[in-house]
Structures are given as structure tokens and as C-alpha cells.
Scaffold this active site. Structure first.
Site, short mmCIF file in Angstrom:
data_model
loop_
_atom_site.label_atom_id
_atom_site.label_comp_id
_atom_site.label_asym_id
_atom_site.label_seq_id
_atom_site.Cartn_x
_atom_site.Cartn_y
_atom_site.Cartn_z
N CYS A 196 0.84 -1.20 0.00
CA CYS A 196 0.00 0.00 0.00
C CYS A 196 0.87 1.25 0.00
CB CYS A 196 -0.92 -0.01 1.22
SG CYS A 196 -2.08 1.38 1.27
N CYS A 197 1.91 1.25 0.85
CA CYS A 197 2.82 2.40 0.90
C CYS A 197 3.51 2.62 -0.44
CB CYS A 197 3.87 2.19 1.99
SG CYS A 197 3.28 2.39 3.68
N CYS A 255 -3.16 4.90 9.57
CA CYS A 255 -1.89 4.28 9.97
C CYS A 255 -1.15 5.10 11.02
CB CYS A 255 -0.99 4.08 8.76
SG CYS A 255 -1.67 2.95 7.53
N CYS A 265 8.08 3.47 5.45
CA CYS A 265 7.12 3.24 4.37
C CYS A 265 7.78 2.87 3.06
CB CYS A 265 6.26 4.50 4.17
SG CYS A 265 7.23 5.97 3.78
#
EC number: 1.8.4.10
Length: 250
Positions: free
Chosen positions: A119-120, A205, A230
Site C-alpha cells: 500500500c505504501c 496508519c 514506508c
């Protein structure tokens, strides 16, 4: 620096500010195009003020992941109002976001480190790569004190993966230094800091930290502290020797 501002700083911090201004000016002169990656948090607002108040030729951009706090997005307006500067925003590719959500779910990053990093990568790393595609150097607001993953941070590095220079001009600044500067220069700050968020990322997050936790403990709090990056700063990095760093500020 005005006399009133100078008297608000300790001699040690005043020396750091003078060195910071000199380093930023030299970075701007040394490279044809430089960009500063701003998260719009405290350290980055410090650097935003240092760059814009001195007219340093360093562009400022931010990664709008699509999942930021409203307070963070509001800082773009505050920079515009205070400095008359429009921060460039880079967004994730919508098709990549849609594929991730369809395959794993909107909040799949809670399920594993791998899904979180994926996702990052989609929301942050790929947009960062686009932002830095045409530059000779980039600047960050990272500090060694922030977490164990940044303890060996150097002020000047070579980002081997991208083939460009990378500067961390606040590497040796403390949290107290940062806040003393922000107060002395009346720099606008993200209101989330006052609610216990020293480090601010995407809304789902990030949580407020507890007493005694390091400043990045609220980021991806469900993971081991050793995995809390990240990917923006996890590339092949070659530190520049300390004597070269010292020379860069003169």
C-alpha cells in the site's frame, strides 16, 4: 535573522540555524534542480520556512496519498496564505489503488507487513519516484533522534537507486531544537501535533503516542518498531564522509 528572533534562540541553536541556512543555500546552488519532500509535519514546516523565507531555489512538494488527515491537507492552505507558495502535490495512480483495494480490501495494510508495504509503495513510493524523476537532489526533514530506523542517518547521502544526492539537513537536530525554531519564527504547524501526534502519516496508519514512546511509535503501531518505514527512505544509500558534510556548510 531579526534581533528579536535571534534573542529567542540559544547560542547553540542560533549556530544550527545559521548552518542550516548556509547548507540549504549551498544545496540550491550545487544542483540544477532540487526538490524538498514535505510531509507537512513539524520538521518539514521548519524547512519550508527556511527555504521560502530565504528564497532558496528548492522546490517543495508533498505526497497526497488520498488518506491523509484533513488537518494535514489544511497545511497546504496555510503555506499558501503565509508564504504565497503553492506546494506541488503528487497523487498515486488511481488504477493501482483500485487494483489493490479490489484484490486485498481498502484496509488490508493491517493484515501483514507485506500488504502494508505494498500500500505504501502505491500511495507513496511510486508518486515519490515521479516527483524525483527530473531532479539532481532531494531534501528531507529526517532526524536521527526520531527512531531506531534513523539512528545512523547522515546529513548528506547519495541515493544510489535514483542516482541523485539526498540531504537530511536536520539530521542532528533534536525535537527541542525543532520546536524552539518553530516558536521563534512563528511557523505554522499541523494542529495534530498538539494532540499527541509527533509523527504524522496517513490517517488510518497513525495514532497519538503514549508517554515514553519514541516519536514514530504511532506510525503503523501494530508492527514491530524495526519495520516502521514506508519505503520512501529505504533505497540503496551511500553516506557521504563526515568531513565532506562539514565542508558542505562552508
Amino acid at each position: 535573522m531579526s534581533t528579536a528572533t535571534a534573542t529567542a534562540l540559544t547560542p547553540e541553536l542560533a549556530a544550527k540555524v545559521e548552518r542550516l541556512d548556509a547548507l540549504l543555500a549551498q544545496i540550491g546552488e550545487r544542483h540544477d534542480k532540487v526538490k524538498f519532500a514535505s510531509s507537512l509535519a513539524a520538521e518539514d514546516m521548519l524547512l519550508t520556512h527556511a527555504i521560502l523565507s530565504k528564497g532558496v531555489p528548492i522546490g517543495i512538494f508533498s505526497l497526497n496519498t488520498g488518506r491523509l488527515h484533513a488537518e494535514t491537507l489544511g497545511m497546504i492552505d496555510r503555506v499558501r496564505e503565509r508564504y504565497g507558495y503553492e506546494i506541488e502535490q503528487f497523487h498515486p495512480q488511481q488504477d493501482a489503488v483500485d487494483r489493490y483495494v479490489a484484490e486485498h480490501g481498502l484496509n488490508a495494510f493491517y493484515e501483514s507487513v507485506e500488504l502494508r508495504k505494498s500500500c505504501c509503495h502505491i500511495r507513496k513510493v511510486e508518486p515519490l519516484n515521479r516527483a524525483l524523476a527530473d531532479v539532481g537532489a532531494w531534501v528531507t526533514g529526517q532526524r536521527r533522534e526520531q527512531s531506531v530506523t534513523r539512528a545512523e542517518l547522515h546529513e548528506e547521502e547519495q541515493d544510489e537507486a535514483r542516482g541523485i544526492a539526498k540531504y537530511n539537513p536536520l539530521a542532528d537536530w533534536t525535537e527541542a531544537d525543532v520546536w524552539a525554531y518553530l516558536k521563534a519564527f512563528d511557523v505554522p504547524v499541523n494542529p495534530l501535533h498538539a494532540r499527541g501526534y509527533p509523527s504524522i502519516g496517513c490517517e488510518p496508519c497513525t495514532r497519538a503516542i503514549r508517554p515514553g514512546e519514541d516519536s514514530r511509535a504511532g506510525r503503523w503501531w501494530w508492527e514491530s518498531r524495526d519495520t516502521k518505514e514506508c519505503g520512501l527512505h529505504i533505497t540503496t544509500i551511500t553516506p557521504i564522509p563526515a568531513n565532506a558534510e562539514a565542508g558542505a556548510a562552508h
